[in-house]
Scaffold this active site. Structure first.
Site, PDB file in Angstrom:
ATOM      1  N   CYS A 188       0.702  -1.280   0.082  1.00  0.00           N
ATOM      2  CA  CYS A 188       0.108   0.000   0.013  1.00  0.00           C
ATOM      3  C   CYS A 188       0.903   1.243  -0.186  1.00  0.00           C
ATOM      4  CB  CYS A 188      -1.106  -0.057   1.059  1.00  0.00           C
ATOM      5  SG  CYS A 188      -2.160   1.243   1.263  1.00  0.00           S
ATOM      6  N   CYS A 199     -19.639  -6.731   3.614  1.00  0.00           N
ATOM      7  CA  CYS A 199     -18.722  -5.354   3.815  1.00  0.00           C
ATOM      8  C   CYS A 199     -17.484  -5.199   3.058  1.00  0.00           C
ATOM      9  CB  CYS A 199     -18.607  -5.192   5.489  1.00  0.00           C
ATOM     10  SG  CYS A 199     -17.653  -3.968   6.012  1.00  0.00           S
ATOM     11  N   CYS A 225       0.197   4.874   7.158  1.00  0.00           N
ATOM     12  CA  CYS A 225      -0.469   4.529   8.524  1.00  0.00           C
ATOM     13  C   CYS A 225       0.743   3.843   9.493  1.00  0.00           C
ATOM     14  CB  CYS A 225      -1.410   3.736   8.217  1.00  0.00           C
ATOM     15  SG  CYS A 225      -2.604   4.531   6.829  1.00  0.00           S
ATOM     16  N   ARG A 247     -18.053  -3.729  17.422  1.00  0.00           N
ATOM     17  CA  ARG A 247     -17.119  -4.937  17.166  1.00  0.00           C
ATOM     18  C   ARG A 247     -15.835  -4.953  17.882  1.00  0.00           C
ATOM     19  NH1 ARG A 247     -17.888  -4.459  11.933  1.00  0.00           N
ATOM     20  NH2 ARG A 247     -19.784  -5.601  12.259  1.00  0.00           N
ATOM     21  N   CYS A 261     -16.786  -9.396   5.345  1.00  0.00           N
ATOM     22  CA  CYS A 261     -15.915  -8.463   5.513  1.00  0.00           C
ATOM     23  C   CYS A 261     -14.675  -8.437   4.300  1.00  0.00           C
ATOM     24  CB  CYS A 261     -15.668  -7.607   6.543  1.00  0.00           C
ATOM     25  SG  CYS A 261     -16.677  -7.775   7.777  1.00  0.00           S
TER      26      CYS A 261
HETATM   27 FE1  SF4 Z   1      -3.061   1.164   3.372  1.00  0.00          FE
HETATM   28 FE2  SF4 Z   1      -3.114   2.576   5.452  1.00  0.00          FE
HETATM   29 FE3  SF4 Z   1      -4.970   1.045   4.729  1.00  0.00          FE
HETATM   30 FE4  SF4 Z   1      -2.816  -0.102   5.681  1.00  0.00          FE
HETATM   31  S1  SF4 Z   1      -4.425   1.219   6.845  1.00  0.00           S
HETATM   32  S2  SF4 Z   1      -3.801  -0.587   3.798  1.00  0.00           S
HETATM   33  S3  SF4 Z   1      -1.303   1.448   4.769  1.00  0.00           S
HETATM   34  S4  SF4 Z   1      -4.256   2.636   3.713  1.00  0.00           S
END
Ligand code: SF4
Ligand code: SAM
Ligand code: DTB
Length: 316
Positions: free
Chosen positions: A53, A130, A57, A262, A97
């Site tokens: 990704c 979901c 984060c 949840r 989900c």
């Molecule tokens: Fe990408 Fe952030 Fe989602 Fe992880 S939480 S998959 S780094 S957008």
């Protein structure tokens, strides 16, 4: 209770009262809204697109920016997802989900078209569907609704003030924008957060204040405990205090009486007694199956044994 608390000023004294009076309050709200018999919803989680990704984060093993040992994979085939969904249905899941490690999706993209086809297939099986795919446009949200999505998961994760310390590649306002697109399209909102990312208890209540301000209210609120992931900036964080978790669940139950709360990531670090207290406080949904997206979850048979011991039914 006549009117649920909504603002930080209203939530804070409720959260901070002696634990047992807080629990008495949340039990009463829970009984009034969910009755005595309504049980725990079992949700099955599947990572349909893992790793690689673009976002940063600080808690996430799937970010391409950290060396976490999670390999980037391609979107799963339609048939493979459907096979997992059938197994989930047979195992008694009420909700299926699907999560994807993307910054977001928009209409017309090939990967988005593939997800729409997957949703249409899974919907046929008769479970709630979901998805959590990152940011959405209004049109993408509309197409997901049309394909049969019940709820869209997009977490606020923490307070507006703490968010920029955890994520810099998108903003808290971006998160709210996607939630608005979901609401406009008429899908239910599944929105919650993570505890244990170095935030204060006030930060958690500020997140709850934003959740309480959503209109319509979130249909479900996942409460995750950070599962520290090797290689991420938050790898060294301590597990959140169990009583802080229980207090937040109880306060969420009081503030959002009809939301499914949840008890999500982090149950592997919670004792059976701690989980029982979370259910007592108002949690009424879990992910079941031994894997979350990339991280472990308690085994299915242990969970069934726990629910049986507690005399808790399962709800769909
Ligand atoms: Fe990408 Fe952030 Fe989602 Fe992880 S939480 S998959 S780094 S957008
Ligand atoms: N990419 C999409 C997004 O960010 O919305 C969907 C997938 S993302 C992994 C879904 C949610 O999983 C996050 O918002 C976060 O709440 C939760 N999560 C991810 N990693 C976690 C961790 N290590 N511990 C606890 N919760 C986590
Ligand atoms: C949510 O709030 N928790 C789930 C679901 N929504 C998608 C995800 C938990 C992820 C835990 C870390 C992992 O498996 O990588």
């Amino acid at each position: 209770m006549d009117k649920p608390p909504k603002t930080f000023a209203e939530l804070s004294p409720i959260y901070r009262q002696p634990l047992f009076s807080l629990l008495e309050m949340s039990r009463q709200v829970h009984r009034e809204n969910w009755g005595q018999k309504e049980g725990v919803q079992l949700c099955r989680l599947l990572s349909i697109k893992t790793g690689g990704c673009s976002e940063d984060c600080g808690y996430c093993a799937q970010s391409a920016r950290y060396h976490t040992g999670v390999k980037a994979e391609r979107l799963m085939d339609r048939e493979a997802v459907l096979a997992e969904a059938r197994l989930a249905k047979e195992a008694g899941a009420g909700r299926f989900c699907m999560g994807a490690a993307w910054r977001g999706v928009r209409e017309g993209e090939a990967k988005f078209e593939s997800v729409l086809n997957i949703v249409r297939d899974v919907k046929q099986l008769g479970m709630e569907v979901c998805v959590t795919l990152g940011q959405l446009t209004d049109e993408a949200a509309r197409q997901l609704k049309e394909a049969g999505v019940t709820a869209y998961n997009h977490n606020l994760d923490t307070s507006p003030e703490h968010y920029p310390k955890i994520v810099t590649t998108h903003s808290f306002e971006d998160r709210l924008r996607t939630i608005r697109s979901v609401q406009k399209a008429g899908m239910s909102v599944c929105c919650g957060g993570i505890l244990g990312m170095g935030e204060s208890e006030d930060d958690r209540l500020k997140m709850l204040e934003v959740l309480c301000g959503l209109d319509p209210s979130p249909e479900s609120v996942p409460i995750n405990c950070l599962m520290p992931q090797e290689g991420t900036p938050l790898a060294g964080q301590k597990m959140v205090d169990v009583f802080e978790l229980v207090r937040l669940i109880a306060t969420t139950r009081i503030a959002l009486p009809r939301a499914r709360i949840r008890l999500s990531a982090g149950r592997t670090a919670l004792s059976r007694e701690a989980q029982a207290l979370c259910f007592f406080a108002g949690a009424n949904s879990i992910f079941f199956g031994d894997k979350l997206l990339t991280a472990p979850n308690p085994g299915e048979s242990d969970d069934r044994a726990l629910l049986k011991t507690l005399g808790l039914a399962t709800a769909s």
